[in-house]
Each structure stands twice: as C-alpha cells, then as structure tokens.
Design a protein around this motif. Sequence first.
Motif, PDB file in Angstrom:
ATOM      1  N   ALA A   1       0.831  -1.210   0.000  1.00  0.00           N
ATOM      2  CA  ALA A   1       0.000   0.000   0.000  1.00  0.00           C
ATOM      3  C   ALA A   1       0.865   1.260   0.000  1.00  0.00           C
ATOM      4  N   ILE A   2       1.881   1.292   0.854  1.00  0.00           N
ATOM      5  CA  ILE A   2       2.762   2.464   0.928  1.00  0.00           C
ATOM      6  C   ILE A   2       3.532   2.621  -0.383  1.00  0.00           C
ATOM      7  N   GLY A   3       3.939   1.518  -0.974  1.00  0.00           N
ATOM      8  CA  GLY A   3       4.650   1.571  -2.254  1.00  0.00           C
ATOM      9  C   GLY A   3       3.809   2.202  -3.345  1.00  0.00           C
ATOM     10  N   ILE A   4       2.541   1.848  -3.381  1.00  0.00           N
ATOM     11  CA  ILE A   4       1.633   2.413  -4.396  1.00  0.00           C
ATOM     12  C   ILE A   4       1.453   3.917  -4.158  1.00  0.00           C
ATOM     13  N   VAL A   5       1.190   4.296  -2.902  1.00  0.00           N
ATOM     14  CA  VAL A   5       1.009   5.718  -2.577  1.00  0.00           C
ATOM     15  C   VAL A   5       2.285   6.501  -2.881  1.00  0.00           C
ATOM     16  N   PHE A   6       3.431   5.917  -2.520  1.00  0.00           N
ATOM     17  CA  PHE A   6       4.702   6.603  -2.771  1.00  0.00           C
ATOM     18  C   PHE A   6       4.937   6.774  -4.274  1.00  0.00           C
ATOM     19  N   ALA A   7       4.659   5.746  -5.052  1.00  0.00           N
ATOM     20  CA  ALA A   7       4.831   5.854  -6.502  1.00  0.00           C
ATOM     21  C   ALA A   7       3.942   6.957  -7.075  1.00  0.00           C
ATOM     22  N   LEU A   8       2.713   7.015  -6.600  1.00  0.00           N
ATOM     23  CA  LEU A   8       1.814   8.075  -7.065  1.00  0.00           C
ATOM     24  C   LEU A   8       2.288   9.450  -6.605  1.00  0.00           C
ATOM     25  N   SER A   9       2.858   9.509  -5.415  1.00  0.00           N
ATOM     26  CA  SER A   9       3.302  10.806  -4.892  1.00  0.00           C
ATOM     27  C   SER A   9       4.554  11.322  -5.605  1.00  0.00           C
ATOM     28  N   LEU A  10       5.216  10.483  -6.339  1.00  0.00           N
ATOM     29  CA  LEU A  10       6.379  10.954  -7.100  1.00  0.00           C
ATOM     30  C   LEU A  10       5.978  11.943  -8.193  1.00  0.00           C
ATOM     31  N   SER A  11       4.682  12.023  -8.449  1.00  0.00           N
ATOM     32  CA  SER A  11       4.216  13.034  -9.404  1.00  0.00           C
ATOM     33  C   SER A  11       4.453  14.448  -8.851  1.00  0.00           C
ATOM     34  N   PHE A  12       4.701  14.557  -7.542  1.00  0.00           N
ATOM     35  CA  PHE A  12       5.053  15.865  -6.960  1.00  0.00           C
ATOM     36  C   PHE A  12       6.358  16.391  -7.538  1.00  0.00           C
ATOM     37  N   LEU A  13       7.179  15.521  -8.079  1.00  0.00           N
ATOM     38  CA  LEU A  13       8.436  15.961  -8.687  1.00  0.00           C
ATOM     39  C   LEU A  13       8.181  16.891  -9.872  1.00  0.00           C
ATOM     40  N   ASP A  14       7.074  16.664 -10.575  1.00  0.00           N
ATOM     41  CA  ASP A  14       6.733  17.517 -11.715  1.00  0.00           C
ATOM     42  C   ASP A  14       6.464  18.955 -11.282  1.00  0.00           C
ATOM     43  N   VAL A  15       6.027  19.109 -10.060  1.00  0.00           N
ATOM     44  CA  VAL A  15       5.704  20.448  -9.547  1.00  0.00           C
ATOM     45  C   VAL A  15       6.925  21.351  -9.601  1.00  0.00           C
ATOM     46  N   PHE A  16       8.102  20.786  -9.339  1.00  0.00           N
ATOM     47  CA  PHE A  16       9.327  21.586  -9.287  1.00  0.00           C
ATOM     48  C   PHE A  16       9.663  22.240 -10.626  1.00  0.00           C
ATOM     49  N   CYS A  17       9.143  21.718 -11.714  1.00  0.00           N
ATOM     50  CA  CYS A  17       9.462  22.263 -13.042  1.00  0.00           C
ATOM     51  C   CYS A  17       8.359  23.163 -13.603  1.00  0.00           C
ATOM     52  N   GLU A  18       7.233  23.207 -12.932  1.00  0.00           N
ATOM     53  CA  GLU A  18       6.117  23.998 -13.446  1.00  0.00           C
ATOM     54  C   GLU A  18       6.368  25.496 -13.268  1.00  0.00           C
ATOM     55  N   ASP A  19       5.915  26.261 -14.236  1.00  0.00           N
ATOM     56  CA  ASP A  19       6.079  27.723 -14.189  1.00  0.00           C
ATOM     57  C   ASP A  19       5.399  28.328 -12.963  1.00  0.00           C
ATOM     58  N   ASP A  20       4.235  27.787 -12.605  1.00  0.00           N
ATOM     59  CA  ASP A  20       3.502  28.311 -11.452  1.00  0.00           C
ATOM     60  C   ASP A  20       4.345  28.171 -10.179  1.00  0.00           C
ATOM     61  N   PHE A  21       5.009  27.031 -10.015  1.00  0.00           N
ATOM     62  CA  PHE A  21       5.858  26.815  -8.835  1.00  0.00           C
ATOM     63  C   PHE A  21       7.088  27.710  -8.873  1.00  0.00           C
ATOM     64  N   LEU A  22       7.684  27.829 -10.044  1.00  0.00           N
ATOM     65  CA  LEU A  22       8.893  28.639 -10.185  1.00  0.00           C
ATOM     66  C   LEU A  22       8.636  30.121  -9.917  1.00  0.00           C
ATOM     67  N   SER A  23       7.387  30.536 -10.129  1.00  0.00           N
ATOM     68  CA  SER A  23       7.058  31.945  -9.901  1.00  0.00           C
ATOM     69  C   SER A  23       6.659  32.234  -8.443  1.00  0.00           C
ATOM     70  N   LYS A  24       6.549  31.203  -7.628  1.00  0.00           N
ATOM     71  CA  LYS A  24       6.192  31.389  -6.212  1.00  0.00           C
ATOM     72  C   LYS A  24       7.348  32.055  -5.467  1.00  0.00           C
ATOM     73  N   CYS A  25       7.035  32.599  -4.285  1.00  0.00           N
ATOM     74  CA  CYS A  25       8.074  33.251  -3.485  1.00  0.00           C
ATOM     75  C   CYS A  25       9.065  32.212  -2.957  1.00  0.00           C
ATOM     76  N   GLN A  26      10.239  32.677  -2.618  1.00  0.00           N
ATOM     77  CA  GLN A  26      11.336  31.799  -2.195  1.00  0.00           C
ATOM     78  C   GLN A  26      10.979  31.004  -0.938  1.00  0.00           C
ATOM     79  N   ILE A  27      10.284  31.627  -0.004  1.00  0.00           N
ATOM     80  CA  ILE A  27       9.910  30.941   1.245  1.00  0.00           C
ATOM     81  C   ILE A  27       8.993  29.757   0.952  1.00  0.00           C
ATOM     82  N   PHE A  28       8.036  29.941   0.062  1.00  0.00           N
ATOM     83  CA  PHE A  28       7.131  28.861  -0.323  1.00  0.00           C
ATOM     84  C   PHE A  28       7.924  27.699  -0.915  1.00  0.00           C
TER      85      PHE A  28
END
Length: 168
Positions: free
Chosen positions: A31-58
């Motif tokens: 179960a944890i393996g499945i959730v963790f694999a799905l949560s790796l989609s958070f890695l895509d957030v780091f490359c999105e323009d919306d994330f890159l435009s956020k403030c440094q603290i965020f």
Amino acid sequence: MNKNEEKYEILSGISNQISSFDNKASILISAIGIVFALSLSFLDVFCEDDFLSKCQIFKIIYYALFILFIINTIVVIGSYILVIIPRKKIGNNKYANYYNDIADLDIYGHKEYDDLLEDYTKNDNLLTEQIIINSKICKTKHLFLKVGIISLIPFSILLLVLIVLTII
C-alpha cells in the motif's frame, strides 16, 4: 493436556503471531509503495512555471516538506522490511522444526532427522528454548511493525500538506 502439548500449543500461537505480523507488513509495504509511486508526481511540480514563480519561502517550505516526506517514507518501508526479514537462529542446538537445520541434513539423513525429532519431542528444554527464541523474534517483529504504523502518521500528514501546497 500434558506439559509438552501445552508447549506445542504455545509455540504454535507464537508462530501464528509471527505469520500475522509478516502478512500485515507485506500488505502495508504494498500500500505504501503504491502511494509513494503516485506521490512521485510531486516531482513535476518543481518544473512547473507556477511553482517557479512562487516566493522563495514557499519553495523552501515545499522542498523541505518533500524531503521530509521522502525520508519518512524510507523509514516506513524500512521498518516493514525489517518485520519480514527472516531472523537467524540463536545458539547451536538443532531443531526438528527449523528449516535450516533440516536443510543441512544429508538427503539420506532420515535416521538423523528421526533422532533429531525424537530428541526435540522428548526434551522439554529444546521446546522451551524454541518458544523463547520465537517469542524474541515475535517481539522484534512487533516493535518494527509498531514503528512503521506510528510512522504512517507523519507520512499521511506530509502527504496531505504536499497535496494542499500543490493545489495552492
């Protein structure tokens, strides 16, 4: 019921508990393996323009939470793996119900196994030792299972916070 039968019943109960811990850990790893694999989609957030435009603290908070999530996931999965890892036998006694001792016998070692089985069923000390050894194995598995289950609390909280921060 005689004393040996009672000991066999105790040993059987402990063995069943060990199997139960192993099964729970296996299910939770999946179960944890499945959730963790799905949560790796958070890695895509780091490359999105919306994330890159956020403030440094965020960004710093998100990076820190993501790293904590990864570390916590490793702890959770590691503790469940430690539950299901086979334990080594303590001592030099040979046991009629321990697969490694039986596997060490020669293919033609029927007589040797019969003698081992007879000693095991006659000798109260061997049966008592086996109960104590299995109890220690059970205690260790229980400890790691509890650590894994308790570690699910920060795992869930971090996952939810990351999801919320991704949506914002």
